[in-house]
Design a protein around this motif. Structure first.
Motif, mmCIF file in Angstrom:
data_model
loop_
_atom_site.group_PDB
_atom_site.id
_atom_site.type_symbol
_atom_site.label_atom_id
_atom_site.label_comp_id
_atom_site.label_asym_id
_atom_site.label_seq_id
_atom_site.Cartn_x
_atom_site.Cartn_y
_atom_site.Cartn_z
ATOM 1 N N SER A 4 0.839 -1.194 0.000
ATOM 2 C CA SER A 4 0.000 0.000 0.000
ATOM 3 C C SER A 4 0.873 1.243 0.000
ATOM 4 C CB SER A 4 -0.916 0.007 1.229
ATOM 5 O OG SER A 4 -0.161 0.178 2.410
ATOM 6 N N VAL A 5 0.213 2.393 -0.025
ATOM 7 C CA VAL A 5 0.930 3.667 -0.025
ATOM 8 C C VAL A 5 1.653 3.894 1.293
ATOM 9 C CG1 VAL A 5 -1.010 5.012 0.881
ATOM 10 C CG2 VAL A 5 0.661 6.101 -0.655
ATOM 11 N N LYS A 9 5.464 3.813 1.403
ATOM 12 C CA LYS A 9 6.240 4.904 0.817
ATOM 13 C C LYS A 9 6.572 5.994 1.835
ATOM 14 C CE LYS A 9 4.087 4.207 -3.721
ATOM 15 N NZ LYS A 9 3.274 4.830 -4.794
#
Length: 824
Positions: A431-432, A435
């Protein structure tokens, strides 16, 4: 004995035992016609001469010829410009690229050859004898240095983490470098108060407020959160900027490296420095993690760095792993003050190759580390162990039931934790959230500190909480856990159990909240991009659970002291020790999470000094493992190895399927043919083109493309280095030069100067047939530490099976995604 009598070396004997290599007298290769196992006796002698011309150079098996006069050896009459001498081999031959698997057989054979040369040269003079003596004791000196460094670093980290942890709550105004305990020792207070002393100032007092009251509480709360988030942010930034490999516990990666995988930089000096500083900061931040697991990573970094001082370890990856196994033992030794437990941990949980001499050196390394740590005395109590107990009350047979219950609950908790943590890590990875690791650390740190401060058991350092939970109440203890209805004028009243007071009841619900909070927040904390261990959080959950069950058992026995069931436990006074239950619970929870058994029991009794409680610890540990294995076979470290896609072939798993080598080998039926190199017909340009157009880590060498008779195997790295060195140093070598992997070059060759690369050719690659059961193939990869094996039929090459192919096959049979194996 004739000139051509031949005794196979140890590595070759291993292959002979598996039936994958024939003796030189039974198989011969001729440069024109390929393999000829039924050749005449004259041809067989010639083949023996050819095969006996090998020594271990760059990892290849080469044997001496038996010619007394080198001038009579026909194989030495070649062009002087040919690169086929030991001195001309470029540096780096036999080494490995990043994210590749080592060849255990080749490296072990190289070390055997190096050792034989050292022993042989001992007779040449005093200097060579001293060099031989240095080679003999260099292993002991290396592990001694590793142990001393690991112990010294552990002492510094323990002192630093303790000081930073106390900074969140206040400071010693007259000597800021002292933590709270040391500061209070220096005070001349006439009364003992665990909460405060005259020399220690809370942050509320530092800003001019009173030590108690609502305003003071808010100020202390604010500083606790601020310092915690600042420490966590600093640790995450250190990892992000200086050494990304310093995050996590490091044990899954250490297991993978010890199994033969190369991860450049993972055990480097920057990783060591960042991990050491990051451990202090992340623990001081109040996050639900420990510094004990990362000690293994820190010690292995020391092992890797010091191994380069001794060439026999620094230049040989298989030998280096002997030092790393000893270093991992030292890591656990300094983490828990348990040198014997550290050796068993290295043997049971981490190491893949553990010969007897590594056991001795691991013991010595753990001893040196423990001695240095004891000399530093970071805990200030003259004890090497962290949670030393001072009681020796007996335990009763009736208590085996709650001990088994604690073990089962520990296994249940461990299995549940593994499943939830892996799911969260997969979500983070895909998932994001993945990041923005620093934001994740900040958010988790804020939530942790926000919810930890109101509860005294989550506010305090986790190690201190475990120490309180496993201890017995004495006259000097004033915390809620020791608030019993006792006769304070009678010192013997502390030796027996009695009814709980209001403080104990208050502590129970605080411990219940702490248990829920610790169990949940650790799921989200382990795996973040900060140095984080799992030993202490798991032990904390188990210790809380055990203490609660111990208090319940204590009150049950007191309330029914005249019952036939408990009559033998209360003959004069009831003596139930809740701290023992906390100790057993800590072992059960840690066993459920890691699936350790023998090493865990030894670590626990070394950690606490409670040798008389070995049976309850063993019982709870086995119950924990049985329940955990019933709900899921993998421990947390194996689960993270699988999650990260490391090429780790677990030697504890059984392969029970009925597939054969033909089902796994490459190329498959519709795949393009296998890329091969011919023995003496390819030009240098053709080989360089092959290297550019493919990414294979090695190439089989065959007599010809049509015959496909196998000659040997050459690795990509060795081939690239040899060609680059030849173009630079060998005169007359051009793109049209024919590359020869044979012993003899035709005297009537025309054109550019040929290039002879026989020295880098492995003449004895491990081979199997296409009908070999995969069960046998898997065992060969495990026991021999292979990188690849070639599949042949009657000497003809059919395909190749690499370690990655075996892992993909196993995962595919488990109905999982075979592309989860990320590396070569």
């Amino acid at each position: 004995m004739s000139d051509f009598d031949y005794t196979p070396s140890e590595s070759e004997a291993l292959l002979l035992n598996y039936g994958q290599m024939e003796s030189p007298a039974s198989t011969s290769y001729n440069s024109r016609g390929g393999a000829n196992g039924r050749a005449s006796s004259n041809r067989r002698v010639s083949s023996d001469e050819e095969l006996l011309d090998t020594m271990i150079v760059g990892g290849n098996l080469e044997r001496s010829t038996g010619f007394a006069n080198k001038e009579l050896d026909p194989r030495l009459h070649g062009s002087s410009s040919l690169m086929d001498t030991l001195d001309d081999l470029p540096p780096g031959i036999g080494q490995y690229e990043d994210f590749h698997t080592i060849d255990w057989l080749r490296d072990v054979a190289r070390d055997r050859m190096r050792h034989r040369q050292v022993v042989k040269k001992k007779q040449d003079g005093c200097l060579e004898y001293l060099k031989g003596a240095h080679d003999a004791w260099s292993g002991w000196m290396c592990v001694l240095l590793v142990g001393v460094a690991a112990g010294a670093l552990a002492g510094v980290i323990d002192i630093g983490a303790s000081w930073l942890s106390d900074i969140k709550e206040g400071i010693c105004r007259d000597a800021f470098w002292l933590n709270k305990e040391q500061c209070c020792w220096s005070a001349n207070d006439t009364t003992l108060d665990e909460e405060r002393c005259s020399q220690w100032y809370s942050w509320a007092e530092m800003v001019g407020m009173k030590s108690s009251g609502g305003g003071s509480y808010i100020v202390r709360y604010f500083f606790y959160i601020t310092w915690g988030c600042l420490f966590a942010l600093t640790a995450a930034m250190f990892v992000r900027v200086f050494a990304p490999y310093a995050c996590g516990s490091g044990i899954p990666e250490i297991k993978t490296i010890l199994s033969g995988f190369i991860i450049r930089g993972y055990l480097g000096k920057w990783t060591l420095l960042t991990k050491s500083v990051g451990m202090m900061l992340s623990v001081a931040a109040g996050l639900s993690l420990g510094k004990e697991g990362p000690y293994v990573h820190v010690a292995c970094c020391c092992g890797n760095i010091f191994s380069y001082l001794f060439p026999k370890y620094g230049s040989n990856e298989a030998k280096k792993r002997e030092v790393l196994s000893a270093a991992s033992a030292a890591g656990v030794s300094v983490a828990f003050g348990a040198p014997i437990g550290g050796v068993l941990f290295s043997l049971e949980e981490v190491s893949y190759y553990f010969p007897l001499k590594t056991l001795w050196r691991s013991f010595f390394c753990a001893l040196a580390a423990a001695f240095v740590l004891r000399s530093i005395n970071p805990f200030g109590n003259d004890h090497l162990v962290m949670f030393y107990i001072e009681y020796n009350e007996p335990w009763y047979l009736q208590e085996l039931v709650p001990f088994i219950l604690i073990g089962a609950l520990g296994g249940l908790y461990g299995s549940l934790f593994i499943k939830l943590n892996i799911k969260w890590c997969q979500y983070r990875k895909n998932s994001v959230l993945g990041k923005y690791p620093i934001i994740e650390v900040l958010v988790v740190a804020f939530i942790t500190t926000l919810l930890s401060f109101p509860n005294p058991y989550t506010r305090m350092n986790t190690s201190e909480m475990i120490r309180q939970l496993v201890s017995r109440c004495g006259p000097e203890d004033t915390n809620d856990l020791c608030d019993y209805q006792r006769n304070f004028s009678d010192p013997k009243s502390y030796m027996s159990s009695t009814y709980a007071g209001g403080g104990v009841k208050r502590a129970i619900w605080q411990l219940v909240l702490a248990l829920i909070f610790k169990g949940i927040i650790t799921v989200f904390t382990f795996g973040m991009k900060v140095p984080s261990g799992l030993f202490i959080p798991s032990m904390a959950v188990g210790a809380i659970m055990g203490r609660l069950i111990g208090i319940g058992m204590e009150q049950l026995v007191i309330a029914n002291r005249y019952s036939p069931l408990f009559k033998n436990m209360c003959q004069s006074d009831c003596a139930i020790t809740p701290g023992l239950y906390a100790m057993v619970g800590a072992a059960a929870a840690l066993g459920g999470v890691t699936r350790m058994t023998v090493s865990l029991v030894v670590i626990m009794f070394e950690l606490t000094g409670g040798l008389q409680y070995i049976v309850p610890l063993m019982l709870a540990t086995m119950a924990s493992k049985w329940v955990g294995d019933a709900l899921g076979k993998q421990g947390i470290y194996d689960a993270h190895i699988r999650l990260n896609g490391y090429p780790y072939l677990d030697n504890k798993e059984e392969f029970t399927h009925t597939t054969i080598a033909a089902d796994v080998m490459r190329p498959r039926r519709n795949d393009p043919p296998l890329c091969v190199i011919t023995q003496e017909s390819m030009s240098l340009e053709e080989i360089e083109t092959l290297l550019k157009e493919t990414e294979h880590n090695g190439f089989p060498v065959v007599v010809s493309v049509d015959s496909q008779y196998l000659v040997g195997f050459v690795t990509r790295r060795d081939l690239q280095l040899a060609i680059a060195n030849a173009r630079k140093n060998v005169e007359g070598v051009v793109s049209d030069s024919i590359v020869y992997f044979s012993n003899q070059i035709p005297s009537n060759t025309v054109g550019p100067a040929p290039l002879k690369l026989r020295k880098i050719l492995d003449l004895a690659p491990v081979t199997i047939t296409d009908q070999t059961p995969m069960e046998t193939v898997v065992e060969m990869f495990r026991k021999l530490g292979l990188r690849q094996t070639l599949v042949t039929v009657n000497g003809r090459l059919l395909g190749i099976i690499t370690k990655k192919d075996v892992l993909r096959h196993i995962i595919q049979l488990q109905n999982q995604d075979p592309d989860s194996i990320l590396f070569n």
